[in-house]
Design a protein around this motif. Structure first.
Motif, PDB file in Angstrom:
ATOM      1  N   LYS A  26       5.735 -18.354   0.846  1.00  0.00           N
ATOM      2  CA  LYS A  26       4.442 -18.636   1.456  1.00  0.00           C
ATOM      3  C   LYS A  26       4.627 -18.560   2.977  1.00  0.00           C
ATOM      4  O   LYS A  26       5.707 -18.894   3.479  1.00  0.00           O
ATOM      5  N   LEU A  27       3.600 -18.159   3.700  1.00  0.00           N
ATOM      6  CA  LEU A  27       3.714 -18.132   5.163  1.00  0.00           C
ATOM      7  C   LEU A  27       3.684 -19.565   5.693  1.00  0.00           C
ATOM      8  O   LEU A  27       2.738 -20.308   5.422  1.00  0.00           O
ATOM      9  N   GLU A  28       4.739 -19.932   6.453  1.00  0.00           N
ATOM     10  CA  GLU A  28       4.846 -21.326   6.901  1.00  0.00           C
ATOM     11  C   GLU A  28       4.686 -21.473   8.407  1.00  0.00           C
ATOM     12  O   GLU A  28       4.866 -22.549   8.955  1.00  0.00           O
ATOM     13  N   LYS A  29       4.427 -20.356   9.108  1.00  0.00           N
ATOM     14  CA  LYS A  29       4.287 -20.459  10.574  1.00  0.00           C
ATOM     15  C   LYS A  29       3.407 -19.318  11.070  1.00  0.00           C
ATOM     16  O   LYS A  29       3.132 -18.370  10.324  1.00  0.00           O
ATOM     17  N   SER A  30       2.990 -19.388  12.310  1.00  0.00           N
ATOM     18  CA  SER A  30       2.198 -18.299  12.886  1.00  0.00           C
ATOM     19  C   SER A  30       3.125 -17.138  13.242  1.00  0.00           C
ATOM     20  O   SER A  30       4.276 -17.359  13.656  1.00  0.00           O
ATOM     21  N   ILE A  31       2.629 -15.927  13.048  1.00  0.00           N
ATOM     22  CA  ILE A  31       3.471 -14.745  13.298  1.00  0.00           C
ATOM     23  C   ILE A  31       2.667 -13.654  14.004  1.00  0.00           C
ATOM     24  O   ILE A  31       1.451 -13.717  14.068  1.00  0.00           O
ATOM     25  N   LYS A  32       3.421 -12.632  14.464  1.00  0.00           N
ATOM     26  CA  LYS A  32       2.790 -11.452  15.070  1.00  0.00           C
ATOM     27  C   LYS A  32       3.221 -10.216  14.290  1.00  0.00           C
ATOM     28  O   LYS A  32       4.372 -10.140  13.848  1.00  0.00           O
ATOM     29  N   THR A  33       2.325  -9.269  14.155  1.00  0.00           N
ATOM     30  CA  THR A  33       2.668  -8.029  13.458  1.00  0.00           C
ATOM     31  C   THR A  33       1.785  -6.912  14.022  1.00  0.00           C
ATOM     32  O   THR A  33       0.879  -7.184  14.827  1.00  0.00           O
ATOM     33  N   ASP A  34       2.038  -5.658  13.608  1.00  0.00           N
ATOM     34  CA  ASP A  34       1.110  -4.582  14.025  1.00  0.00           C
ATOM     35  C   ASP A  34      -0.117  -4.601  13.121  1.00  0.00           C
ATOM     36  O   ASP A  34      -1.238  -4.709  13.561  1.00  0.00           O
ATOM     37  N   ILE A  35       0.168  -4.454  11.819  1.00  0.00           N
ATOM     38  CA  ILE A  35      -0.920  -4.333  10.846  1.00  0.00           C
ATOM     39  C   ILE A  35      -0.810  -5.478   9.844  1.00  0.00           C
ATOM     40  O   ILE A  35       0.247  -5.651   9.226  1.00  0.00           O
ATOM     41  N   ALA A  36      -1.884  -6.206   9.671  1.00  0.00           N
ATOM     42  CA  ALA A  36      -1.898  -7.264   8.652  1.00  0.00           C
ATOM     43  C   ALA A  36      -2.784  -6.804   7.503  1.00  0.00           C
ATOM     44  O   ALA A  36      -3.939  -6.427   7.712  1.00  0.00           O
ATOM     45  N   ILE A  37      -2.207  -6.817   6.312  1.00  0.00           N
ATOM     46  CA  ILE A  37      -2.972  -6.407   5.126  1.00  0.00           C
ATOM     47  C   ILE A  37      -3.192  -7.652   4.277  1.00  0.00           C
ATOM     48  O   ILE A  37      -2.243  -8.389   3.980  1.00  0.00           O
ATOM     49  N   VAL A  38      -4.423  -7.885   3.888  1.00  0.00           N
ATOM     50  CA  VAL A  38      -4.726  -9.035   3.032  1.00  0.00           C
ATOM     51  C   VAL A  38      -5.068  -8.491   1.646  1.00  0.00           C
ATOM     52  O   VAL A  38      -6.033  -7.733   1.495  1.00  0.00           O
ATOM     53  N   GLY A  39      -4.262  -8.873   0.658  1.00  0.00           N
ATOM     54  CA  GLY A  39      -4.524  -8.403  -0.702  1.00  0.00           C
ATOM     55  C   GLY A  39      -3.417  -7.491  -1.203  1.00  0.00           C
ATOM     56  O   GLY A  39      -3.213  -6.406  -0.671  1.00  0.00           O
ATOM     57  N   GLY A  40      -2.689  -7.956  -2.227  1.00  0.00           N
ATOM     58  CA  GLY A  40      -1.530  -7.212  -2.743  1.00  0.00           C
ATOM     59  C   GLY A  40      -1.808  -6.493  -4.041  1.00  0.00           C
ATOM     60  O   GLY A  40      -1.032  -6.570  -4.982  1.00  0.00           O
ATOM     61  N   GLY A  41      -2.932  -5.766  -4.084  1.00  0.00           N
ATOM     62  CA  GLY A  41      -3.206  -4.886  -5.223  1.00  0.00           C
ATOM     63  C   GLY A  41      -2.848  -3.458  -4.847  1.00  0.00           C
ATOM     64  O   GLY A  41      -2.124  -3.219  -3.870  1.00  0.00           O
ATOM     65  N   ILE A  42      -3.388  -2.507  -5.587  1.00  0.00           N
ATOM     66  CA  ILE A  42      -2.991  -1.107  -5.356  1.00  0.00           C
ATOM     67  C   ILE A  42      -3.437  -0.608  -3.980  1.00  0.00           C
ATOM     68  O   ILE A  42      -2.703   0.124  -3.317  1.00  0.00           O
ATOM     69  N   THR A  43      -4.596  -1.067  -3.480  1.00  0.00           N
ATOM     70  CA  THR A  43      -5.022  -0.625  -2.142  1.00  0.00           C
ATOM     71  C   THR A  43      -4.046  -1.147  -1.090  1.00  0.00           C
ATOM     72  O   THR A  43      -3.550  -0.394  -0.242  1.00  0.00           O
ATOM     73  N   GLY A  44      -3.786  -2.460  -1.136  1.00  0.00           N
ATOM     74  CA  GLY A  44      -2.939  -3.084  -0.120  1.00  0.00           C
ATOM     75  C   GLY A  44      -1.517  -2.535  -0.151  1.00  0.00           C
ATOM     76  O   GLY A  44      -0.940  -2.219   0.901  1.00  0.00           O
TER      77      GLY A  44
END
Ligand code: FES
Length: 508
Positions: A26-44
């Protein structure tokens, strides 16, 4: 997994039962990234694969486990034959755009096939012809008109009076060279490849909002922040719509599948009828054995007869048509359909071009998710994609979308009012185990489910999305909202959005 499926009690997807994915923290802290994808199905996962391969720093989060949404509960037909649709598309959009629709889906099939080849993915991929058939003479003209649309658009297909599968039929329209596979065997490899390219994954991490200053940031239920340049909402229903009014522009439907032991060798082909109730049939492999997947029974979410009766109707059909009595799995899926039946894929609104949505796949998510992942990653990577305009969520077609818009919202308004008045005066103590009722507790409409151990679970039935009243889904043991399809477990937790908050518990 050993369960007594002789009278199927447990909604369980064969896809989910036969493949397990790695677990992620589980995400336990704030982070930085380029691209954040929400949803781990076939699209994500497909978008994550493409973007991580292009050198982007990609983070994917899911509110539960990966691939436990629609992707884990599909029929997994990979086809551009999306029911009887091409004549309608020509009428609404013209031939050029209808042809693009076909081409984009056909390319998605080729893309999947190429990837399977390149990565040597063992996912039971098979080329199959797709048939829409009818056993009702009234539907024959519809198939004939659709064939004319195929001809105009250059779609390879033909009308036929016989099919490899021996079921009663009067006419069928076949689309050549479509395909089927095991979606999770495929996705598992894509995920592994993306991880090798630096993808970070967090499960049980719910996105609740998107803040947008100079750049977007996702806020999670635990109060952490994912700062990024781009957000892809691959969550089935966009959880943040930036006034894109998605709840008013889509309606949810449920459908059901049973997996049965093959009564005989399945001939080639994948099948769906043109009339109601829908019957969709294909085969699948299970440890060298063959399963038949029989699906259909679509209805608007949270509306209609008790959902368990839809499974029963499929079992009855299987027994009558094929003499099948051996049921191995059963599961259900929820699909969203847009005003003009074309998915919404791309920047969420004209003003929010760094937050993307991919939704409204109209039951045909294997090709559509793949083309969505490609359109969005091309946009992010600043590469041209010929399908961006066709699928843009900002489009509004005057005809007949506006009429459909009015009818979707009239339906919502009706349920907003009607639901509040529908309840029983059942004494909850008289409930049988594994049954639910809607009653009034201290003047409030309350849903009560008695579990198999006799424990009562009481919830305020007012949906936390926009206030419609949820109804009991006996097939899946969930409370489902008829307005925009939010679903809640019998203990009140969100199973499916757009709601972002659990149902309130009620003390009995
Ligand atoms: Fe929108 Fe329930 S009111 S999903």
């Amino acid at each position: 997994m050993v369960q007594d499926y002789s009278t199927p009690q447990f909604p369980e997807s064969y896809w989910r039962d036969s493949v397990s994915f790695e677990n992620f923290p589980k995400l336990e802290k704030s982070i930085k990234t380029d691209i954040a994808i929400v949803g781990g199905g076939i699209t994500g996962i497909t978008a994550a694969y493409l973007l991580a391969k292009s050198g982007k720093k990609v983070t994917l989060i899911d509110a539960g486990e990966l691939s436990n949404g629609v992707t884990g509960h599909t029929t997994a037909k990979i086809t551009a034959q999306h029911g009887v649709i091409y004549n309608e598309l020509i009428e609404h959009f013209g031939e050029k755009k209808a042809a693009l629709y076909f081409q984009s889906n056909q390319e998605a099939i080729q893309f999947i096939e190429q990837l399977i080849d390149d990565l040597d993915i063992k996912c039971d991929f098979e080329k199959q012809d797709a048939y829409i058939y009818t056993n009702n003479v009234k539907y024959i003209p519809q198939l004939e008109t659709e064939k004319k649309a195929y001809d105009k658009l250059g779609i390879p297909g033909e009308l036929t009076d016989s099919m490899p599968l021996n079921i009663p039929m009067k006419r069928a329209l076949v689309m050549k060279d479509q395909a089927q596979f095991h979606p999770l065997k495929y996705l598992k490899v894509l995920l592994e490849e993306a991880l090798k390219n630096g993808l970070e994954v967090y499960e049980n991490t719910t996105a609740t909002d998107i803040e947008h200053n100079k750049e977007p940031a996702i806020l999670t239920r635990e109060g952490h922040r994912i700062s990024c340049n781009k957000v892809i909402q691959a969550t089935h229903f966009p959880f943040h719509d930036f006034e894109g009014f998605y709840p008013a522009r889509m309606y949810p439907e449920r459908s059901y599948i049973i997996a049965v032991k093959a009564p005989e060798k399945f001939p080639d082909g994948m099948y769906i009828n043109a009339e109601s109730p829908t019957r969709s049939i294909r085969s699948a492999k299970m440890d060298g054995e063959e399963l038949w997947l029989i699906g259909g029974e679509n209805h608007k979410t949270g509306q209609g007869k008790p959902t368990i009766e839809h499974y029963e109707a499929l079992q009855e059909y299987a027994e009558k048509q094929f003499g099948i009595t051996d049921y191995l799995f059963r599961w259900s899926a929820q699909d969203l359909t847009t005003l003009d039946k074309v998915p919404y894929i791309g920047p969420a609104t004209n003003d929010q071009r760094d937050v993307y949505v991919a939704t409204g796949y109209h039951k045909w998510g294997m090709t559509t998710s793949t083309l969505a992942a490609r359109i969005i990653s091309d946009h992010i990577l600043e590469q041209d994609n010929p399908y961006l305009d066709l699928y843009t969520p900002s489009r509004f077609q005057a005809d007949p979308s506006i009429r459909e818009f009015a009818s979707i919202n009239a339906d919502v308004a009706k349920h907003m009012v009607k639901g509040k008045l529908e309840y029983t005066n059942h004494n909850v103590n008289d409930l049988e185990p594994d049954h639910a009722t809607i009653t009034r507790v201290k003047g409030k409409r309350t849903g009560v489910y008695k579990d198999k151990d006799g424990k009562l679970h009481a919830l305020d039935t007012t949906c936390t999305h926009m206030g419609c009243e949820v109804n009991w889904n006996s097939g899946d043991r969930t409370w489902d909202c008829p307005c925009h399809g939010s679903r809640f477990s019998y203990t009140g937790e969100i199973v499916e959005g757009p709601a972002k908050r659990s149902l309130d518990k009620v003390d009995l």
